[in-house]
Design an enzyme around this catalytic site. Structure first.
Site, mmCIF file in Angstrom:
data_model
loop_
_atom_site.group_PDB
_atom_site.id
_atom_site.type_symbol
_atom_site.label_atom_id
_atom_site.label_comp_id
_atom_site.label_asym_id
_atom_site.label_seq_id
_atom_site.Cartn_x
_atom_site.Cartn_y
_atom_site.Cartn_z
ATOM 1 N N GLN A 95 -4.551 -2.090 10.038
ATOM 2 C CA GLN A 95 -4.401 -3.395 9.409
ATOM 3 C C GLN A 95 -4.886 -4.521 10.323
ATOM 4 O O GLN A 95 -4.508 -4.596 11.485
ATOM 5 C CB GLN A 95 -2.931 -3.626 9.018
ATOM 6 C CG GLN A 95 -2.687 -4.899 8.253
ATOM 7 C CD GLN A 95 -3.386 -4.932 6.901
ATOM 8 O OE1 GLN A 95 -3.464 -3.924 6.210
ATOM 9 N NE2 GLN A 95 -3.882 -6.084 6.515
ATOM 10 N N ASP A 142 -11.218 2.088 4.512
ATOM 11 C CA ASP A 142 -11.443 0.642 4.384
ATOM 12 C C ASP A 142 -12.933 0.336 4.239
ATOM 13 O O ASP A 142 -13.316 -0.746 3.809
ATOM 14 C CB ASP A 142 -10.901 -0.101 5.613
ATOM 15 C CG ASP A 142 -9.593 -0.834 5.311
ATOM 16 O OD1 ASP A 142 -9.334 -1.126 4.122
ATOM 17 O OD2 ASP A 142 -8.837 -1.115 6.253
ATOM 18 N N LYS A 189 0.828 -1.205 0.000
ATOM 19 C CA LYS A 189 0.000 0.000 0.000
ATOM 20 C C LYS A 189 0.863 1.256 0.000
ATOM 21 O O LYS A 189 0.580 2.223 -0.719
ATOM 22 C CB LYS A 189 -0.922 -0.003 1.228
ATOM 23 C CG LYS A 189 -2.005 -1.072 1.189
ATOM 24 C CD LYS A 189 -2.733 -1.178 2.517
ATOM 25 C CE LYS A 189 -3.772 -2.293 2.484
ATOM 26 N NZ LYS A 189 -4.432 -2.530 3.767
#
Length: 291
Positions: A96, A119, A52
């Site tokens: 994460q 997200d 990312k």
């Protein structure tokens, strides 16, 4: 049989975003800034987060990686999230997953500002998605929808079977496929570990989204001719013929299913690259909203 090439499409999307960022710079506007929080040293998570960060650099985004030790407490992580929520330079951020056992995942996701939740996991954004309102879509389902659209796969009126009911893929996928949208208007069935007559259900599917986390579970005898197959899974399978001792496999037995499929995603190189591309697209949307 056509391969749904997520690597190629994701690169196309990144190039489109990069052009947009260049135009923002020319206008003197602030470029998007994505932050990622990584707790612990899980190998797969580190690889994914680093990908990312590299993607951000490639397209001209600012990126910040916050690495916290495995023993980080829930309170310490929540304080980090609060700082990011209040940092006006950060447009969007992700925490994460998975998180260490001492941290309540749900509490962490609830603490993220919905306006920075790129997200798309916060209940506010999930609710807006369910109501078909503008919002951040979960990156993996968003990527799948984009892949279907760009390859012009017909979905209207089709029977879609979603294998798996996770909040990250299965549930949002079933909602999006049933909505009035370009890659939508489908009749959706969700199957899971308690479903009966699974083979009978999958044999009736025009499109299958496999997201159950069991390597090579969906086989050729479970699908009909010309089926469209989206493989979300990725598992390391021991393979002594490989230098590193393993190979990557999806939830679909590619060799047998691909013989019947009209379209299919490979593993790797299918859904995975699309997830990162759509996270970047959500971050760009967040920057534009903040403007």
């Amino acid at each position: 049989m056509t391969i749904l090439d997520g690597k190629k499409v994701s690169n196309d999307i990144k190039n489109e975003i990069a052009e947009h960022v260049t135009a923002m710079i020319d206008k003197g506007e602030k470029v998007p800034h994505l932050a990622a929080v990584l707790v612990g040293s899980d190998g797969a998570s580190m690889t994914y987060v680093n990908a990312k960060v590299k993607a951000c650099e490639k397209i001209g985004f600012k990126s910040t990686l916050i690495e916290l030790p495995e023993y980080t407490t829930e309170d310490e992580l929540l304080k980090t999230i609060d700082k990011l929520n209040n940092d006006t330079d950060i447009d969007g951020f992700i925490v994460q997953l998975p998180l260490p056992d001492q941290i309540d995942e749900q509490k962490v996701l609830m603490a993220i500002d919905p306006d920075k939740d790129v997200d798309g996991f916060h209940p506010t954004n999930v609710g807006r998605m369910a109501l078909d309102l503008p919002t951040f879509l979960p990156a993996t389902p968003y990527g799948i929808m984009e892949l279907l659209e760009r390859y012009q796969v017909e979905t209207s009126g089709k029977n879609v079977v979603v294998m798996g009911r996770s909040h990250i893929v299965g549930r949002p996928m079933s909602i999006l496929m049933s909505q009035k949208r370009k890659a939508g208007d489908a009749t959706v069935t969700v199957v899971h570990s308690r479903s009966k007559n699974l083979k009978e259900i999958t044999l009736g599917a025009d499109i299958i989204v496999a997201a159950i986390g069991i390597s090579e579970f969906l086989t050729g005898e479970m699908v009909k001719e010309d089926v469209v197959v989206i493989d979300v899974g990725i598992t390391r399978v021991p393979d002594q013929t490989k230098k590193n001792g393993y190979r990557l496999a999806g939830d679909v037995h590619f060799e047998s299913v691909s013989k019947k499929a009209s379209y299919i995603t490979p593993v790797p190189g299918g859904v995975g690259p699309m997830t990162i591309a759509m996270l970047l697209k959500n971050t760009l949307l967040a920057r534009e909203r903040h403007n």
